[in-house]
Scaffold this motif. Structure first.
Motif, PDB file in Angstrom:
ATOM      1  N   LEU A   1      49.001  30.623 -25.965  1.00  0.00           N
ATOM      2  CA  LEU A   1      48.582  31.674 -26.883  1.00  0.00           C
ATOM      3  C   LEU A   1      49.747  32.178 -27.733  1.00  0.00           C
ATOM      4  O   LEU A   1      49.601  32.398 -28.942  1.00  0.00           O
ATOM      5  N   ASN A   2      50.932  32.344 -27.117  1.00  0.00           N
ATOM      6  CA  ASN A   2      52.090  32.853 -27.883  1.00  0.00           C
ATOM      7  C   ASN A   2      52.491  31.867 -28.971  1.00  0.00           C
ATOM      8  O   ASN A   2      52.802  32.253 -30.109  1.00  0.00           O
ATOM      9  N   ARG A   3      52.500  30.571 -28.630  1.00  0.00           N
ATOM     10  CA  ARG A   3      52.868  29.562 -29.627  1.00  0.00           C
ATOM     11  C   ARG A   3      51.856  29.544 -30.765  1.00  0.00           C
ATOM     12  O   ARG A   3      52.229  29.444 -31.946  1.00  0.00           O
ATOM     13  N   LEU A   4      50.583  29.656 -30.436  1.00  0.00           N
ATOM     14  CA  LEU A   4      49.561  29.636 -31.466  1.00  0.00           C
ATOM     15  C   LEU A   4      49.631  30.870 -32.363  1.00  0.00           C
ATOM     16  O   LEU A   4      49.430  30.774 -33.578  1.00  0.00           O
ATOM     17  N   ARG A   5      49.942  32.018 -31.761  1.00  0.00           N
ATOM     18  CA  ARG A   5      50.082  33.229 -32.583  1.00  0.00           C
ATOM     19  C   ARG A   5      51.255  33.098 -33.539  1.00  0.00           C
ATOM     20  O   ARG A   5      51.187  33.508 -34.702  1.00  0.00           O
ATOM     21  N   THR A   6      52.335  32.508 -33.044  1.00  0.00           N
ATOM     22  CA  THR A   6      53.494  32.318 -33.916  1.00  0.00           C
ATOM     23  C   THR A   6      53.173  31.318 -35.029  1.00  0.00           C
ATOM     24  O   THR A   6      53.563  31.496 -36.183  1.00  0.00           O
ATOM     25  N   HIS A   7      52.442  30.260 -34.641  1.00  0.00           N
ATOM     26  CA  HIS A   7      52.117  29.220 -35.622  1.00  0.00           C
ATOM     27  C   HIS A   7      51.231  29.749 -36.743  1.00  0.00           C
ATOM     28  O   HIS A   7      51.407  29.372 -37.916  1.00  0.00           O
ATOM     29  N   PHE A   8      50.301  30.621 -36.377  1.00  0.00           N
ATOM     30  CA  PHE A   8      49.365  31.127 -37.377  1.00  0.00           C
ATOM     31  C   PHE A   8      49.736  32.526 -37.879  1.00  0.00           C
ATOM     32  O   PHE A   8      48.927  33.177 -38.528  1.00  0.00           O
ATOM     33  N   ALA A   9      50.970  32.969 -37.581  1.00  0.00           N
ATOM     34  CA  ALA A   9      51.394  34.272 -38.098  1.00  0.00           C
ATOM     35  C   ALA A   9      51.666  34.161 -39.594  1.00  0.00           C
ATOM     36  O   ALA A   9      52.027  33.088 -40.094  1.00  0.00           O
ATOM     37  N   PRO A  10      51.520  35.245 -40.327  1.00  0.00           N
ATOM     38  CA  PRO A  10      51.830  35.197 -41.762  1.00  0.00           C
ATOM     39  C   PRO A  10      53.295  34.853 -41.995  1.00  0.00           C
ATOM     40  O   PRO A  10      54.182  35.286 -41.257  1.00  0.00           O
ATOM     41  N   ASP A  11      53.587  34.048 -42.993  1.00  0.00           N
ATOM     42  CA  ASP A  11      54.945  33.652 -43.347  1.00  0.00           C
ATOM     43  C   ASP A  11      55.581  34.760 -44.184  1.00  0.00           C
ATOM     44  O   ASP A  11      55.128  35.039 -45.295  1.00  0.00           O
ATOM     45  N   PRO A  12      56.674  35.411 -43.651  1.00  0.00           N
ATOM     46  CA  PRO A  12      57.286  36.518 -44.429  1.00  0.00           C
ATOM     47  C   PRO A  12      57.778  36.057 -45.795  1.00  0.00           C
ATOM     48  O   PRO A  12      57.797  36.834 -46.739  1.00  0.00           O
ATOM     49  N   ALA A  13      58.175  34.797 -45.911  1.00  0.00           N
ATOM     50  CA  ALA A  13      58.687  34.327 -47.201  1.00  0.00           C
ATOM     51  C   ALA A  13      57.594  34.276 -48.261  1.00  0.00           C
ATOM     52  O   ALA A  13      57.883  34.337 -49.453  1.00  0.00           O
ATOM     53  N   GLN A  14      56.318  34.170 -47.817  1.00  0.00           N
ATOM     54  CA  GLN A  14      55.221  34.088 -48.780  1.00  0.00           C
ATOM     55  C   GLN A  14      54.587  35.433 -49.078  1.00  0.00           C
ATOM     56  O   GLN A  14      53.710  35.526 -49.910  1.00  0.00           O
ATOM     57  N   MET A  15      55.029  36.491 -48.351  1.00  0.00           N
ATOM     58  CA  MET A  15      54.450  37.813 -48.592  1.00  0.00           C
ATOM     59  C   MET A  15      55.080  38.421 -49.846  1.00  0.00           C
ATOM     60  O   MET A  15      56.302  38.372 -50.038  1.00  0.00           O
ATOM     61  N   PRO A  16      54.313  38.972 -50.726  1.00  0.00           N
ATOM     62  CA  PRO A  16      54.863  39.551 -51.970  1.00  0.00           C
ATOM     63  C   PRO A  16      55.718  40.784 -51.676  1.00  0.00           C
ATOM     64  O   PRO A  16      55.429  41.566 -50.768  1.00  0.00           O
ATOM     65  N   ASN A  17      56.771  40.936 -52.447  1.00  0.00           N
ATOM     66  CA  ASN A  17      57.646  42.101 -52.331  1.00  0.00           C
ATOM     67  C   ASN A  17      57.211  43.113 -53.388  1.00  0.00           C
ATOM     68  O   ASN A  17      57.470  42.941 -54.578  1.00  0.00           O
ATOM     69  N   VAL A  18      56.546  44.154 -52.959  1.00  0.00           N
ATOM     70  CA  VAL A  18      55.989  45.157 -53.869  1.00  0.00           C
ATOM     71  C   VAL A  18      57.002  46.299 -54.029  1.00  0.00           C
ATOM     72  O   VAL A  18      57.406  46.931 -53.038  1.00  0.00           O
ATOM     73  N   VAL A  19      57.435  46.552 -55.251  1.00  0.00           N
ATOM     74  CA  VAL A  19      58.381  47.634 -55.562  1.00  0.00           C
ATOM     75  C   VAL A  19      57.636  48.705 -56.343  1.00  0.00           C
ATOM     76  O   VAL A  19      57.055  48.425 -57.391  1.00  0.00           O
ATOM     77  N   VAL A  20      57.635  49.911 -55.827  1.00  0.00           N
ATOM     78  CA  VAL A  20      56.942  51.026 -56.466  1.00  0.00           C
ATOM     79  C   VAL A  20      57.985  51.960 -57.068  1.00  0.00           C
ATOM     80  O   VAL A  20      58.859  52.482 -56.355  1.00  0.00           O
ATOM     81  N   ARG A  21      57.943  52.154 -58.350  1.00  0.00           N
ATOM     82  CA  ARG A  21      58.860  53.065 -59.044  1.00  0.00           C
ATOM     83  C   ARG A  21      58.119  54.356 -59.346  1.00  0.00           C
ATOM     84  O   ARG A  21      57.097  54.356 -60.022  1.00  0.00           O
ATOM     85  N   LEU A  22      58.638  55.458 -58.815  1.00  0.00           N
ATOM     86  CA  LEU A  22      58.019  56.764 -59.026  1.00  0.00           C
ATOM     87  C   LEU A  22      58.527  57.368 -60.325  1.00  0.00           C
ATOM     88  O   LEU A  22      59.741  57.383 -60.604  1.00  0.00           O
TER      89      LEU A  22
END
Length: 490
Positions: free
Chosen positions: A450-471
């Motif tokens: 289960l741990n290996r499968l969770r790691t395998h199917f975890a979201p890839d941080p490199a593909q997550m968008p970097n959202v910058v909010v300017r106030l």
């Protein structure tokens, strides 16, 4: 004889190109040679002379439909000395006797069909062709529509029985594909749609069928019960269509299809090729058809159901799961031949595949694990003896995984791991990919990690968008206040 009317026998004989002696012989006896020939008598004794009237005729009268070979076998049992050589003689004698003494038979009256006059509907079973969907045998029928004059055909795959829903859906598909409606719609007795119903239900279905025909301006008619040849214009076409489908399957090399849509497209292609052969005749009949109405009419049955604490509802001996937030609600279900549309009030919630009870009458279940996984995570041991456990698994790999887990681990731990696997498939949207991983592990003799499968199917941080909010600075909003004051003064 023509020349003899004006000439003497010698002259007439000369003109007819035969001798004078032949002319005088004809003068003495004007019968034809075949009339002078004495009938040929029997060359051997009649082997049936002593048994035909005394034994065979009583059997024919007592059992009019008995086969000659049956009488032949009975005669040999009674009179072994007759021998097997009397069979053909017996068959000819019985046939001659029946031609004189048998009962009158029904006469088939051939009909002349007018363009745009009659369309016919019927169902035909396709089980003998052995069609499978992803390896699973498909128990189905074809709804078959045909125009009597031009031979236009339409076929629709029906998963259930010969119900009014299947008739309404198939008929409307055919009419809208044709682009017009005939003046008469003919069916058989629709016994499959009307049997085993009480009087009110029969009357309701009759009204619905009549309303369906009235919507398209067609006059409904039926043939007499059990007399199939009255629908001969479509009954004979059943056999031709089924043979065409069977031949196409042989040329295809397999009767297995990826999904139901692929098989329906296969049937549509065959029917289209058959219609193309009659294209000119069909086009000429289209001009004689009635115009279609502005819209289709209902081709479903509407039922009100109550969602129980089990997280679903039961309809026609089938249990369907729905999202648990609907527990306690009354839902409006539109029942089609192959699916259900679920509404709360006038809002469409979801579409479910339609299930069928087992042939022995046992109830069935249509289960979506996504509807119950959140509750199952809190009570994983409920999976062990769950009524619809086999239907809960979305793919074969999940069922295999649970069987292996139960063999190698305690039940409590096996249920916990299996529920977590289902939750992983739901939360990460990886049902198919996870099934491939489980299959690979099981084929290698490994338990799912289960741990290996969770790691395998975890979201890839490199593909997550970097959202910058300017106030924006607060001073920027002061100009808006000034604009509002000016607008208010104006």
């Amino acid at each position: 004889m023509k020349y003899r009317q004006t000439d003497s026998p010698p002259v007439a004989a000369a003109k007819a190109s035969f001798s004078t002696s032949t002319a005088y012989r004809i003068e003495q006896d004007r019968r034809l040679p075949s009339q002078k020939k004495a009938p040929r008598g029997r060359r051997r004794p009649d082997p049936l002379a002593r048994v035909f009237e005394t034994e065979i005729v009583p059997m024919l009268k007592a059992a009019p439909g008995v086969r000659p070979v049956t009488i032949f076998e009975e005669l040999l049992r009674r009179h072994p000395e007759l021998g097997a050589g009397i069979r053909r003689t017996l068959e000819r004698r019985i046939r001659a006797w029946r031609a004189i003494h048998d009962e009158e038979q029904e006469v088939i009256f051939r009909q002349t069909h007018e363009p745009g006059q009659r369309g016919l509907s019927d169902f035909t079973d396709m089980g003998e062709l052995g069609v499978t969907i992803a390896g699973v045998p498909l128990d189905h029928r074809l709804y078959h529509f045909r125009l009597a004059y031009s031979g236009f055909e339409h076929a629709h795959v029906v998963l259930g029985g010969e119900s009014f829903i299947a008739l309404a859906e198939g008929l409307q598909n055919a009419l809208w594909s044709l682009g017009g409606a005939p003046r008469e719609h003919r069916t058989d007795s629709l016994s499959a749609a009307f049997c085993n119903l009480d009087r009110d239900a029969k009357d309701d279905l009759t009204r619905r069928y009549e309303n369906l025909c009235a919507h398209y301006g067609m006059r409904p008619s039926r043939n007499n019960r059990g007399i199939a040849h009255e629908n001969g214009a479509i009954e004979s076409s059943h056999g031709h269509l089924k043979r065409a489908v069977g031949d196409a399957l042989l040329l295809r090399g397999t009767a297995d299809f990826d999904d139901l849509a692929a098989y329906r497209g296969f049937i549509d292609e065959i029917v289209s090729r058959r219609n193309a052969r009659n294209a000119k005749r069909i086009d000429s009949e289209r001009t004689a058809l009635q115009d279609l109405p502005d819209r289709r009419t209902s081709d479903y049955e509407e039922v009100i159901v109550h969602v129980t604490s089990s997280g679903g509802f039961t309809l026609r001996k089938v249990f369907y799961t729905v999202p648990s937030r609907l527990i306690g609600h009354r839902l409006r279900v539109r029942l089609y031949d192959d699916h259900l549309d679920v509404f709360v009030g006038g809002t469409h919630l979801l579409t479910l595949p339609r299930g069928r009870p087992h042939p022995n009458g046992k109830h069935d279940q249509v289960v979506d694990y996504r509807h119950v996984i959140h509750s199952l995570r809190r009570k994983p041991m409920a999976l062990l003896n769950l009524v619809y456990r086999d239907q809960l698994f979305p793919r074969e790999a999940y069922r295999r995984a649970f069987d292996v887990l139960r063999k190698r681990l305690p039940d409590k731990k096996a249920c916990r791991i299996m529920v977590d696997l289902l939750a992983l498939a739901h939360e990460r949207g990886c049902e198919a990919e996870l099934a491939d991983q489980l299959t690979a592990d099981l084929n290698d003799g490994r338990l799912p990690d289960l741990n290996r499968l969770r790691t395998h199917f975890a979201p890839d941080p490199a593909q997550m968008p970097n959202v910058v909010v300017r106030l924006a600075p607060l001073a920027t909003y002061e100009c808006l206040i000034g604009t509002a004051e000016i607008g208010g003064a104006a």
